[in-house]
Design an enzyme around this catalytic site. Sequence first.
Site, mmCIF file in Angstrom:
data_model
loop_
_atom_site.group_PDB
_atom_site.id
_atom_site.type_symbol
_atom_site.label_atom_id
_atom_site.label_comp_id
_atom_site.label_asym_id
_atom_site.label_seq_id
_atom_site.Cartn_x
_atom_site.Cartn_y
_atom_site.Cartn_z
ATOM 1 N N LYS A 1 54.241 73.512 32.180
ATOM 2 C CA LYS A 1 55.171 73.838 31.085
ATOM 3 C C LYS A 1 54.471 74.652 29.998
ATOM 4 O O LYS A 1 55.056 75.564 29.412
ATOM 5 C CB LYS A 1 55.756 72.551 30.519
ATOM 6 C CG LYS A 1 56.683 71.834 31.518
ATOM 7 C CD LYS A 1 56.980 70.421 31.074
ATOM 8 C CE LYS A 1 57.945 69.720 32.011
ATOM 9 N NZ LYS A 1 58.029 68.276 31.767
ATOM 10 N N GLY B 1 63.093 69.414 28.778
ATOM 11 C CA GLY B 1 64.402 68.863 29.162
ATOM 12 C C GLY B 1 65.529 69.504 28.363
ATOM 13 O O GLY B 1 65.767 70.706 28.461
HETATM 14 N N1 HSE Z 1 58.468 64.499 35.097
HETATM 15 C C1 HSE Z 1 58.906 65.278 33.983
HETATM 16 C C2 HSE Z 1 58.641 64.492 32.717
HETATM 17 C C3 HSE Z 1 60.359 65.585 34.136
HETATM 18 O O1 HSE Z 1 58.374 63.293 32.796
HETATM 19 O O2 HSE Z 1 58.676 65.069 31.640
HETATM 20 C C4 HSE Z 1 60.859 66.636 33.203
HETATM 21 O O3 HSE Z 1 60.252 67.878 33.416
#
Ligand code: HSE
Length: 442
Positions: free
Chosen positions: A210, A139
Amino acid sequence: MTGQKKQRIGVGIIGFGTVGTGVVKILTNRAEEIRRRLGVPLELVRIADLDLKRDRGVAVKPGVLISKADELINDPDVDIVVELVGGYEPARTFILKAIEKGKCVVTANKALLAVHGEELYRAAQKAGMDLGFEASVGGGIPIIRAMKEGLAANKILSIYGIINGTANYILSKMTEEKRPFAEVLTEAQRLGYAEADPRFDVEGIDSAHKLAILVTLAFGTPVEIKSIYTEGITGVTPTDIEYAKEFGYRIKLLAIAKSNDDQIEVRVHPTMVPDEYLIATVNGIYNAIYVVGDAVGNTLFYGQGAGAMPTGSAVVSDVMEAGRNLLYDSVGCVPPTGFDPDQRELLRIKPMEEIRSFYYLRFMALDKPGVLSRISGVLGKYNISISSMIQKGRKIGEAVPVVMMTHKAVERDVQQALAEINRFPDVSEKTVLIRVEGEEEE
Ligand code: HSE
């Protein structure tokens, strides 16, 4: 510098959902600050979304919101295309078209990069355009720039990441408030943290996406998503959370990458982390990435891993970087992965069965003479040494939990031992296995 310096940088956003709204808010509220940093304004020229009606709580100038992404991509006033559609298609095609049109691209799309990253990085490099993806991992945490540039002097030794806010939120609430999994998941969805398909969050897939991106940046290697061992949190029970606490651990969904000579370990699974580790204290929607480099030593990056404004913060930082590069004719100077395209190497990913770890094992065994010695006999046969054990309560003739922590053992041995033990008539349920991080005692 060549030519006339631009007087403004035009931005087009495809996808006006949660993150898009955050980006528009930041571009609007911080317009003056952004202009002071860049020297020229960032102008929101177009937003493309199929839904032209919904009130997102942000004002956009008349004519900015359109329904056709192609119109946005072809608009000569758009210098930077921000892809916030998510998913594989049409997001991939939008990005490729934008690059082909000579636009810089910014995306938050981790799933797309994890699966089609190589194609997109190559396209951007070939065209000499910037492809920014700071928002794809962690994020608002600036981990991409840190991996690409801030830590570039290091051989990266290991990465331990809590990189899915939804899973961390669920595990934290289950731990602190002893609330059930399903109830907390619904809450995370309502707060806008979860993926459109929440299985991506709770089954570890989003964390694996990620991690693939981080590994690409850390080790300069492409990673196939299917080569990442991925186990989510759906099997984590309140019972195991409580036992973990007794042993002095927290259960976290960790994304782990370790450099092992000429191969790397890359895996995502629930992990018991010692209470005293900083990463064990990362709760709720917060993410943290612990990176160890040979020169820098231990580093920790912490912040909100999801939500409109934190993710918007990362997107806008990429837009500003691309804007600056456009202003100073330095677009494409830093390759998307931080490695020279000709110098990337395909590293071997160590098969999961070869890894070594500490293990937490919870057997459900009938409380009768000889069961425990049969279990420990099998563990001994496979070179698995027990470091501590808890057995609570006595219920003659009934199944009771027998919990063991092991010294370091090889995954293949542990799996084979459990397969044997699970066949015992005195063992009533499949044994729970959770990998444990900690210091080597040998
Ligand atoms: N669904 C993801 C999370 C959103 O909960 O981290 C951010 O990439």
